[in-house]
Structure formats: structure tokens, C-alpha cells
Design an enzyme around this catalytic site. Structure first.
Site, PDB file in Angstrom:
ATOM      1  N   ARG A  57       0.792  -1.226   0.000  1.00  0.00           N
ATOM      2  CA  ARG A  57       0.000   0.000   0.000  1.00  0.00           C
ATOM      3  C   ARG A  57       0.828   1.283   0.000  1.00  0.00           C
ATOM      4  O   ARG A  57       0.546   2.212  -0.748  1.00  0.00           O
ATOM      5  CB  ARG A  57      -0.950   0.024   1.217  1.00  0.00           C
ATOM      6  CG  ARG A  57      -2.215  -0.758   1.009  1.00  0.00           C
ATOM      7  CD  ARG A  57      -2.701  -1.327   2.310  1.00  0.00           C
ATOM      8  NE  ARG A  57      -1.791  -2.385   2.739  1.00  0.00           N
ATOM      9  CZ  ARG A  57      -1.922  -3.658   2.381  1.00  0.00           C
ATOM     10  NH1 ARG A  57      -2.936  -4.026   1.648  1.00  0.00           N
ATOM     11  NH2 ARG A  57      -1.039  -4.563   2.761  1.00  0.00           N
ATOM     12  N   THR A  58       1.829   1.338   0.861  1.00  0.00           N
ATOM     13  CA  THR A  58       2.551   2.613   0.994  1.00  0.00           C
ATOM     14  C   THR A  58       3.224   2.984  -0.322  1.00  0.00           C
ATOM     15  O   THR A  58       3.065   4.086  -0.839  1.00  0.00           O
ATOM     16  CB  THR A  58       3.570   2.532   2.151  1.00  0.00           C
ATOM     17  OG1 THR A  58       2.867   2.162   3.341  1.00  0.00           O
ATOM     18  CG2 THR A  58       4.265   3.872   2.374  1.00  0.00           C
ATOM     19  N   LYS A  86      26.045  -4.219  -2.888  1.00  0.00           N
ATOM     20  CA  LYS A  86      27.513  -4.128  -2.959  1.00  0.00           C
ATOM     21  C   LYS A  86      28.093  -3.443  -1.733  1.00  0.00           C
ATOM     22  O   LYS A  86      29.293  -3.189  -1.670  1.00  0.00           O
ATOM     23  CB  LYS A  86      27.924  -3.333  -4.207  1.00  0.00           C
ATOM     24  CG  LYS A  86      27.399  -3.881  -5.511  1.00  0.00           C
ATOM     25  CD  LYS A  86      27.850  -2.959  -6.657  1.00  0.00           C
ATOM     26  CE  LYS A  86      27.201  -3.347  -7.972  1.00  0.00           C
ATOM     27  NZ  LYS A  86      27.459  -2.330  -9.013  1.00  0.00           N
ATOM     28  N   ARG A 107      11.516   3.737   3.004  1.00  0.00           N
ATOM     29  CA  ARG A 107      11.138   2.722   4.003  1.00  0.00           C
ATOM     30  C   ARG A 107      12.383   1.897   4.288  1.00  0.00           C
ATOM     31  O   ARG A 107      13.047   1.416   3.355  1.00  0.00           O
ATOM     32  CB  ARG A 107      10.010   1.828   3.509  1.00  0.00           C
ATOM     33  CG  ARG A 107       9.790   0.638   4.436  1.00  0.00           C
ATOM     34  CD  ARG A 107       8.541  -0.121   4.148  1.00  0.00           C
ATOM     35  NE  ARG A 107       7.361   0.625   4.539  1.00  0.00           N
ATOM     36  CZ  ARG A 107       6.140   0.106   4.565  1.00  0.00           C
ATOM     37  NH1 ARG A 107       5.944  -1.154   4.235  1.00  0.00           N
ATOM     38  NH2 ARG A 107       5.101   0.839   4.927  1.00  0.00           N
ATOM     39  N   HIS A 135       5.521   5.907  11.376  1.00  0.00           N
ATOM     40  CA  HIS A 135       4.927   5.770  10.039  1.00  0.00           C
ATOM     41  C   HIS A 135       3.959   6.943   9.855  1.00  0.00           C
ATOM     42  O   HIS A 135       2.734   6.761   9.836  1.00  0.00           O
ATOM     43  CB  HIS A 135       4.222   4.421   9.937  1.00  0.00           C
ATOM     44  CG  HIS A 135       3.931   3.957   8.543  1.00  0.00           C
ATOM     45  ND1 HIS A 135       3.952   4.794   7.442  1.00  0.00           N
ATOM     46  CD2 HIS A 135       3.585   2.720   8.070  1.00  0.00           C
ATOM     47  CE1 HIS A 135       3.633   4.100   6.360  1.00  0.00           C
ATOM     48  NE2 HIS A 135       3.406   2.841   6.717  1.00  0.00           N
TER      49      HIS A 135
HETATM   50  C1  NCD Z   1       2.171  -1.244   8.045  1.00  0.00           C
HETATM   51  C2  NCD Z   1       3.671  -1.040   8.110  1.00  0.00           C
HETATM   52  O1  NCD Z   1       4.388  -1.261   7.131  1.00  0.00           O
HETATM   53  O2  NCD Z   1       4.080  -0.590   9.175  1.00  0.00           O
HETATM   54  N1  NCD Z   1       1.709  -1.405   6.741  1.00  0.00           N
HETATM   55  C3  NCD Z   1       1.360  -0.291   6.017  1.00  0.00           C
HETATM   56  O3  NCD Z   1       2.186   0.531   5.697  1.00  0.00           O
HETATM   57  N2  NCD Z   1       0.068  -0.134   5.730  1.00  0.00           N
HETATM   58  C4  NCD Z   1       1.640  -2.249   8.969  1.00  0.00           C
HETATM   59  C5  NCD Z   1       2.253  -3.618   9.035  1.00  0.00           C
HETATM   60  O4  NCD Z   1       3.151  -3.965   8.293  1.00  0.00           O
HETATM   61  O5  NCD Z   1       1.775  -4.381   9.873  1.00  0.00           O
END
Ligand code: NCD
Length: 310
Positions: A57-58, A86, A107, A135
Site C-alpha cells: 500500500r505505501t 555491494k 522505508r 509511520h
Molecule cells: C504497516 C507497516 O508497514 O508498518 N503497513 C502499512 O504501511 N500499511 C503495517 C504492518 O506492516 O503491519
């Protein structure tokens, strides 16, 4: 209020007024996402998405957001195909995002990585999740969802349920909710409770807070259940994970005792913590929540890259 060029690293960097402004701009984005209106406001802009951890999703909602506003995207979601393999450092990888793009979404498994990246980038860095840390963009879409499902954020009893120790979405959300007039309950087994600093911070803010390990007790009084996955990948010992793996489950039986206007949220992905039958219930807001991610990320990109809403 000027967001142009700003890093979005932690939700604690944003005031209530700033959060509400982003949510308003997100609401205005709906026709541009649904196809009713067209905008090329980010034409010529490039977003870099650097994903060192899995994401559906993100990453995809950031990419969709950029494309919806006429912008372009570069990036990676598999580090084995990059120079990280590397031995390249995060700082050097970020320098390339800085050189090639107008903003970077990062991320990364390490807490604090987004803050570090912001030091090496002259362009805005947006935290797409830093380990068990924060997040912030998920929190903005969570707040947007509470507002659109309930009409208001203030006045709700919100229960955060599941892995409150390692879950970054609940860390950010709890910090953000301190700006609002809500009642909070943290529901988790003892070993996965919310970090002490967050609990103390919430208490010091004056919010009413309960901490418990029994979902049944809170399910019938809560206005919102925010359910989370046990973060298997963050456990050092897999045996410890097994002990808590199936500790909570929201199913049709549990729903019977809940308020008629209960809203069930989940940042997704879900594993076993919400039974698939629950999806049919009007109370299940988690897919609507995920869809809101595009609107909120359109708003953020628009603000960070141009400084003005649409
Ligand atoms: C979450 C995350 O990556 O922290 N997912 C997201 O971005 N919607 C939640 C998770 O991984 O449980």
C-alpha cells in the site's frame, strides 16, 4: 503554513493545525483521484521511492498519487537489484535520490533511518516507515479515515489493539491523537504493550488512557478498534512470536457485542487478526482506509513539492 521542501519524518513534527490542513487538502483531492477532474500540478516532478522493506500500500499509493497529479516516479523495492547489495551506505543511496529526484520516500528497517536520510538530502524526505519507529503518512490516512467515518476525530474512544511494541503505525497514531480530545485504550499482551515513553507521553498530555490485555472488555465500549498485525519480522526469537501469534481475533461473534456504529480499522496487511467474514460488515473500514492513502499522499506530495493545495 508552508510545507514546501519540508521533511515528513515523524508525526510529532506536525501540529494539530498542520495535520488538519493536510486532511483538508486530501479531501479536495478526491475528484482528481476519482477521475472527475484532472490536474497536472506535479508535471515535471520526480519522486524517488526507496523501499528497503516489503510494502504494498505505501509504495503503490505514493506512486499512484504522483501519477494522478502528472508527476513521475523512480525507485526500487528490492535492494538485491541495487548497489546496497555491494555495500553502499544509506547516506550514499539517499544522495542519489537527492540528485535524481525532487523528493524521496524511504522505508527502511532501522529506526531513525528517515531522520538520518534527511541530513543527507537537500530534497524533502518522507518517512514511509522506519523499523519499529514511526509511520507518519499512515497516521495521516488513519486520521483522515476516522474523520470521514465518524465525522470528527474528537469525542471518540479509540482502542489500539495488537502489537503495540513493534508496530510503527500505532506509535505514530498514539502520538498524533494527543492533539485531539479522545479516550485511548491500549490492548496488547504484556510483552507487546506500547513502549513506556509513549504511555508516559500520552498520560502527560492529559488524555484518558487505559492499558489492558483483554480485547473482549473494550470491544463493546469502543467507537473505533484499530487492529494491528503481530510484527513477526521484528521478533528476535521465533518462539516468542509463536506465543502471541494468534492472541486476538476480531470475528462475527465479537462484533455482536460491539456498538452499532463501531469502526474497525487496520493498517493492513492483516494475517489472522480479523476474520474474512468481517469484511462484509459496514463496520469494517480497513479497505476504505487503504483507499484513503492515495488522497492523503496526493495532498502531501502536492504540499511538499509546490507549497499550495489544489
Ligand atoms: C504497516 C507497516 O508497514 O508498518 N503497513 C502499512 O504501511 N500499511 C503495517 C504492518 O506492516 O503491519
Amino acid at each position: 503554513m508552508n510545507f514546501k521542501g519540508r521533511n515528513i519524518v515523524s508525526i510529532t513534527d506536525l501540529s494539530r493545525e498542520e495535520i488538519e490542513y493536510i486532511l483538508k487538502v486530501a479531501k479536495d483531492m478526491r475528484p482528481f483521484h476519482d477521475g472527475g477532474k484532472v490536474s497536472k500540478s506535479l508535471e515535471g516532478k520526480i519522486l524517488a521511492t526507496f523501499f528497503f522493506e516489503p510494502s504494498t500500500r505505501t509504495r503503490l499509493s505514493f506512486e499512484t498519487a504522483m501519477f494522478r497529479l502528472g508527476g513521475n516516479v523512480i525507485g526500487f523495492s528490492d535492494i538485491s537489484a541495487t548497489s546496497v547489495k555491494k555495500g553502499e551506505t544509506l547516506a550514499d543511496t539517499i544522495r542519489m535520490g537527492d540528485a535524481y529526484a525532487d523528493a524521496v520516500v524511504l522505508r527502511h528497517p532501522n529506526e531513525g533511518s528517515a531522520r538520518l536520510a534527511a541530513q543527507f538530502s537537500t530534497k524533502p524526505v518522507i518517512n514511509g516507515g522506519d523499523g519499529a519507529g514511526q509511520h507518519p503518512t499512515q497516521t495521516l490516512l488513519d486520521l483522515f479515515t476516522i474523520q470521514s467515518e465518524k465525522g470528527n476525530i474528537d469525542g471518540n474512544h479509540i482502542a489500539l489493539v495488537g502489537d503495540l511494541k513493534y508496530g510503527r503505525t500505532v506509535h505514530s497514531l498514539a502520538e498524533a491523537l494527543m492533539h485531539f480530545d479522545v479516550k485511548l485504550t491500549f490492548v496488547a499482551p504484556k510483552q507487546l504493550q506500547m513502549p513506556k515513553e509513549v504511555v508516559e507521553h500520552v498520560r502527560a498530555s492529559g488524555l484518558e488512557l487505559d492499558v489492558c490485555d483483554d480485547l473482549g472488555k473494550v470491544a463493546d465500549v469502543a467507537d473505533i478498534l484499530y487492529v494491528t498485525r503481530i510484527q513477526k519480522e521484528r521478533f528476535v526469537d521465533v518462539e516468542e512470536y509463536r506465543k502471541v501469534a494468534n492472541i486476538f481475533r476480531v470475528d462475527m461473534e465479537l462484533l455482536e457485542s460491539t456498538k452499532d456504529d463501531l469502526v474497525i480499522m487496520h493498517p493492513l496487511p492483516r494475517v489472522d487478526e480479523i476474520a474474512p467474514e468481517v469484511d462484509k460488515s459496514q463496520k469494517a473500514a480497513y479497505f476504505r482506509q487503504a483507499n484513503n492513502g492515495v488522497l492523503v499522499r496526493m495532498a502531501l506530495l502536492q504540499l511538499v513539492l509546490t507549497g499550495v493545495g489544489l
